[in-house]
Design a protein around this motif. Structure first.
Motif, PDB file in Angstrom:
ATOM      1  N   GLN A 123     132.275  64.826  14.564  1.00  0.00           N
ATOM      2  CA  GLN A 123     131.107  65.353  13.843  1.00  0.00           C
ATOM      3  C   GLN A 123     129.955  65.678  14.797  1.00  0.00           C
ATOM      4  O   GLN A 123     129.269  66.694  14.624  1.00  0.00           O
ATOM      5  CB  GLN A 123     130.654  64.340  12.803  1.00  0.00           C
ATOM      6  CG  GLN A 123     131.589  64.242  11.609  1.00  0.00           C
ATOM      7  CD  GLN A 123     131.156  63.181  10.628  1.00  0.00           C
ATOM      8  OE1 GLN A 123     130.141  62.532  10.843  1.00  0.00           O
ATOM      9  NE2 GLN A 123     131.911  63.013   9.547  1.00  0.00           N
ATOM     10  N   GLU A 124     129.800  64.782  15.766  1.00  0.00           N
ATOM     11  CA  GLU A 124     128.717  65.073  16.714  1.00  0.00           C
ATOM     12  C   GLU A 124     129.004  66.330  17.537  1.00  0.00           C
ATOM     13  O   GLU A 124     128.105  67.127  17.820  1.00  0.00           O
ATOM     14  CB  GLU A 124     128.536  63.871  17.637  1.00  0.00           C
ATOM     15  CG  GLU A 124     127.955  62.655  16.936  1.00  0.00           C
ATOM     16  CD  GLU A 124     127.844  61.471  17.853  1.00  0.00           C
ATOM     17  OE1 GLU A 124     128.353  61.571  19.012  1.00  0.00           O
ATOM     18  OE2 GLU A 124     127.284  60.422  17.437  1.00  0.00           O
ATOM     19  N   GLN A 125     130.306  66.463  17.895  1.00  0.00           N
ATOM     20  CA  GLN A 125     130.662  67.674  18.635  1.00  0.00           C
ATOM     21  C   GLN A 125     130.489  68.924  17.772  1.00  0.00           C
ATOM     22  O   GLN A 125     129.986  69.966  18.235  1.00  0.00           O
ATOM     23  CB  GLN A 125     132.102  67.559  19.137  1.00  0.00           C
ATOM     24  CG  GLN A 125     132.288  66.501  20.215  1.00  0.00           C
ATOM     25  CD  GLN A 125     133.747  66.362  20.626  1.00  0.00           C
ATOM     26  OE1 GLN A 125     134.622  66.993  20.035  1.00  0.00           O
ATOM     27  NE2 GLN A 125     133.989  65.512  21.630  1.00  0.00           N
ATOM     28  N   GLU A 126     130.960  68.755  16.514  1.00  0.00           N
ATOM     29  CA  GLU A 126     130.804  69.897  15.615  1.00  0.00           C
ATOM     30  C   GLU A 126     129.322  70.199  15.328  1.00  0.00           C
ATOM     31  O   GLU A 126     128.936  71.376  15.137  1.00  0.00           O
ATOM     32  CB  GLU A 126     131.542  69.629  14.313  1.00  0.00           C
ATOM     33  CG  GLU A 126     133.047  69.671  14.469  1.00  0.00           C
ATOM     34  CD  GLU A 126     133.744  69.380  13.168  1.00  0.00           C
ATOM     35  OE1 GLU A 126     133.042  69.132  12.154  1.00  0.00           O
ATOM     36  OE2 GLU A 126     135.007  69.378  13.155  1.00  0.00           O
ATOM     37  N   GLN A 131     126.092  74.227  14.064  1.00  0.00           N
ATOM     38  CA  GLN A 131     124.856  73.863  13.366  1.00  0.00           C
ATOM     39  C   GLN A 131     124.853  74.406  11.939  1.00  0.00           C
ATOM     40  O   GLN A 131     124.247  73.801  11.050  1.00  0.00           O
ATOM     41  CB  GLN A 131     123.659  74.419  14.135  1.00  0.00           C
ATOM     42  CG  GLN A 131     123.443  73.783  15.490  1.00  0.00           C
ATOM     43  CD  GLN A 131     123.034  72.336  15.400  1.00  0.00           C
ATOM     44  OE1 GLN A 131     122.466  71.899  14.398  1.00  0.00           O
ATOM     45  NE2 GLN A 131     123.348  71.590  16.461  1.00  0.00           N
ATOM     46  N   ALA A 132     125.554  75.446  11.761  1.00  0.00           N
ATOM     47  CA  ALA A 132     125.475  76.096  10.459  1.00  0.00           C
ATOM     48  C   ALA A 132     126.246  75.292   9.399  1.00  0.00           C
ATOM     49  O   ALA A 132     125.869  75.290   8.220  1.00  0.00           O
ATOM     50  CB  ALA A 132     126.022  77.530  10.538  1.00  0.00           C
ATOM     51  N   ARG A 133     127.301  74.632   9.849  1.00  0.00           N
ATOM     52  CA  ARG A 133     128.109  73.937   8.856  1.00  0.00           C
ATOM     53  C   ARG A 133     127.815  72.437   8.781  1.00  0.00           C
ATOM     54  O   ARG A 133     128.586  71.661   8.248  1.00  0.00           O
ATOM     55  CB  ARG A 133     129.584  74.089   9.193  1.00  0.00           C
ATOM     56  CG  ARG A 133     130.100  75.513   8.934  1.00  0.00           C
ATOM     57  CD  ARG A 133     131.595  75.511   9.092  1.00  0.00           C
ATOM     58  NE  ARG A 133     131.933  75.925  10.458  1.00  0.00           N
ATOM     59  CZ  ARG A 133     133.143  75.977  10.948  1.00  0.00           C
ATOM     60  NH1 ARG A 133     134.147  75.520  10.228  1.00  0.00           N
ATOM     61  NH2 ARG A 133     133.379  76.424  12.155  1.00  0.00           N
ATOM     62  N   GLU A 134     126.642  72.056   9.302  1.00  0.00           N
ATOM     63  CA  GLU A 134     126.300  70.643   9.366  1.00  0.00           C
ATOM     64  C   GLU A 134     126.118  70.025   7.985  1.00  0.00           C
ATOM     65  O   GLU A 134     126.573  68.910   7.735  1.00  0.00           O
ATOM     66  CB  GLU A 134     125.034  70.469  10.194  1.00  0.00           C
ATOM     67  CG  GLU A 134     124.703  69.022  10.453  1.00  0.00           C
ATOM     68  CD  GLU A 134     123.503  68.862  11.354  1.00  0.00           C
ATOM     69  OE1 GLU A 134     122.930  69.885  11.745  1.00  0.00           O
ATOM     70  OE2 GLU A 134     123.163  67.709  11.639  1.00  0.00           O
ATOM     71  N   ALA A 138     128.366  67.280   6.479  1.00  0.00           N
ATOM     72  CA  ALA A 138     127.753  65.973   6.213  1.00  0.00           C
ATOM     73  C   ALA A 138     128.179  65.435   4.853  1.00  0.00           C
ATOM     74  O   ALA A 138     128.460  64.231   4.693  1.00  0.00           O
ATOM     75  CB  ALA A 138     126.244  66.075   6.305  1.00  0.00           C
ATOM     76  N   ALA A 139     128.200  66.348   3.871  1.00  0.00           N
ATOM     77  CA  ALA A 139     128.631  65.904   2.549  1.00  0.00           C
ATOM     78  C   ALA A 139     130.102  65.455   2.580  1.00  0.00           C
ATOM     79  O   ALA A 139     130.479  64.408   2.017  1.00  0.00           O
ATOM     80  CB  ALA A 139     128.443  67.034   1.540  1.00  0.00           C
TER      81      ALA A 139
END
Length: 538
Positions: A123-126, A131-134, A138-139
């Motif tokens: 997740q941190e890498q992604e 940034q757009a799909r954060e 997250a959900a």
């Protein structure tokens, strides 16, 4: 790394798969179980149980095993490695040992935590590159976290259940240990009783050996007596042969008509006497017969004698009282009677000297102190042991034998013959006090009634009674029949006197009161009078 159930299917499949991979790796001496055990940092016996399916190799051992295969030319691909780990997990999951299942659960937790950490890292890498799909990730991540947390909670619950099961196993183990300790105490108590019984048997063996030695000594004495009797019989046979020879010599002599000697048996049995007879004046008929036949005529016997012989005058008869060896035979009989009297006095003295010691040994329990510790094999003191009456019965009639069966507190049961008072006072379940002296019950007390148990006669006591009886009988026989020979009634009398005196001496060994001793003396005098009558009968 707990033990698996012997023959468990999943553990066996897991162990067989590891053995198959190890055997396909290579041949000795390059590949051996010893080298594999060294590479896995375990003992060779532990490795054998892993490969046999008796124990389940944990994840760390499996990883080292896979590395060992790769180092020796047998690398595993991802599918085989994954399949091997799945076999391990299935074997751990289905194991009957709580420790193994706990290891499996901990492995699942570690795996889940590793996956969670990997997801967080991804997740941190992604987040850095996407940034757009954060927000959407997250959900999804929150939902995934919830699921993982639920699985972690379930794993924690399983871990807690495993801990509770371990606590129950520990409680069961403590109870089993307590039961084992109680059983050990019981076994020690039984061992003590067995050692006491062994001591009693050793004492019995010692007594039996002593009796055998006494019997051997008595047998040797009988053999010596038999040898002496045989020698005496040989002497008598030689004397009889001499007498027969003398009789033949006398029969062979020619009897002169004027001085005939007639051989006759007179006096005591076995004593030969030759009595000369005075012939009557010769008649013309006798002279004619002598001249015709050439044989001196024997005068007819006188009718005033029952035997038909003519008795010489008293002075001449006194001169012809017997053969020259009659006096020697009389002296031999006198010496034999003196020796018999000496032997009788010696036997009676030895028996009377031994009697007080045997009487003291037979009644020693009456004066011995009580033992400080209740052990039936202690020497020099009396043991008091409790028991319980379990049965009472009588056998025979006129009078019947009254028996009590008593269960000792040591655990063994025995039957004792008792008197009427204690038999009537005893009931089923009554408490009995047993007085034990040198491993033998000497007295039984039930409901205030006491009965003494007579001891069995051993060889020393029998020998003492025989000495007293034999000495008394021989003394009486020698004194009563000093000048007379034996006959059938005197032999019966001496045997009766020996048996009677020996019986009274044996019975009186257990007598403890003066009144009882006086009664025994009167009892003996009665039998002695009967024996004296038999011995004195002609």
């Amino acid at each position: 790394m707990g033990e698996a159930d012997e023959g468990h299917e999943n553990a066996l499949v897991y162990g067989q798969r590891m053995r198959a991979l190890f055997e396909a790796c290579g041949r000795p001496p390059d590949v051996t179980q010893k080298r594999l055990a060294a590479a896995l940092f375990i003992a060779e016996g532990t490795l054998s149980r892993y490969l046999a399916g008796k124990r389940i190799a944990p994840e760390r051992i499996l990883d080292l095993f896979i590395a060992f295969l790769a180092d020796h030319g047998q690398p595993l691909d991802d599918r085989e490695r994954t399949g091997l780990h799945e076999l391990r997990e299935e074997a751990q999951r289905t194991s009957s040992q709580p420790a193994v299942r706990l290891a499996y659960t901990q492995g699942v937790v570690r795996k889940l935590r590793a996956e969670v950490a990997q997801l967080i890292q991804e997740q941190e890498q992604e987040r850095a590159v996407r940034q757009a799909r954060e927000r959407a990730a997250a959900a999804d991540l929150a939902e995934e976290r919830g699921l993982r947390r639920a699985e972690a909670d379930a794993a924690d619950k399983e871990l807690e259940a495993a801990r509770e099961e371990l606590d129950r196993e520990r409680v069961r183990a403590e109870r089993q240990e307590a039961a084992t300790a109680e059983e050990l105490v019981s076994l020690r108590s039984r061992l003590t009783v067995a050692e006491q019984e062994r001591g009693r048997l050793v004492e019995l063996v010692r007594v039996q050996e002593k009796k055998l030695r006494d019997a051997a000594s008595y047998s040797r004495g009988i053999e010596d007596d038999y040898s002496r009797v045989r020698e005496k019989a040989a002497d008598l046979a030689r004397e009889l042969a001499t007498v027969r020879h003398q009789v033949e010599m006398l029969n062979a002599e020619q009897v002169h008509p004027t001085a005939a000697h007639v051989l006759r048996l007179a006096g005591a049995p076995g004593e030969l006497r030759v009595t000369p007879t005075v012939s009557a004046p010769e008649t013309p008929a006798a002279i004619a017969s002598q001249q015709t036949t050439g044989t001196p005529a024997v005068p007819p016997p006188r009718r005033n004698t029952p035997s038909g012989e003519r008795r010489p005058p008293g002075r001449l008869r006194a001169r012809w009282t017997g053969f020259p060896n009659d006096r020697e035979a009389s002296n031999r009989r006198r010496r034999r009677r003196v020796l018999m009297l000496v032997a009788a006095v010696a036997a009676l003295s030895v028996g009377v000297a031994r009697w007080p010691g045997e009487h003291r040994d037979a009644t020693a329990d009456l004066y011995a102190p009580a033992c400080a510790v209740a052990s039936p094999l202690q020497e020099g003191c009396v043991v008091h042991e409790k028991g319980q009456v379990t049965d009472k019965h009588s056998e025979g009639s006129d009078p019947p034998d009254l028996d009590l069966t008593i269960l000792h507190e040591s655990g063994h049961s025995a039957t004792y013959t008792v008197g009427g008072d204690i038999y009537n006072a005893a009931q089923h379940g009554s408490t009995a006090d047993l007085k034990i002296w040198k491993g033998r019950v000497t007295a039984i007390t039930v409901a205030g009634k006491t009965d003494r148990q007579p001891a069995d006669l051993d060889w020393p006591e029998i020998w003492t009674a025989l000495l007293i009886g034999l000495g008394t009988a021989l003394s009486g026989y020698t004194l009563l029949r000093w000048r007379r020979g034996p006959n059938q009634m005197s032999v019966i009398g001496i045997l009766f006197a020996a048996a009677w005196t020996g019986l009274v001496a044996a019975i009186s060994l257990g007598v403890t009161t003066l009144l009882a001793l006086l009664g025994g003396a009167a009892f003996w005098l009665f039998g002695a009078a009967i024996a004296a009558v038999f011995i004195g009968i002609e």
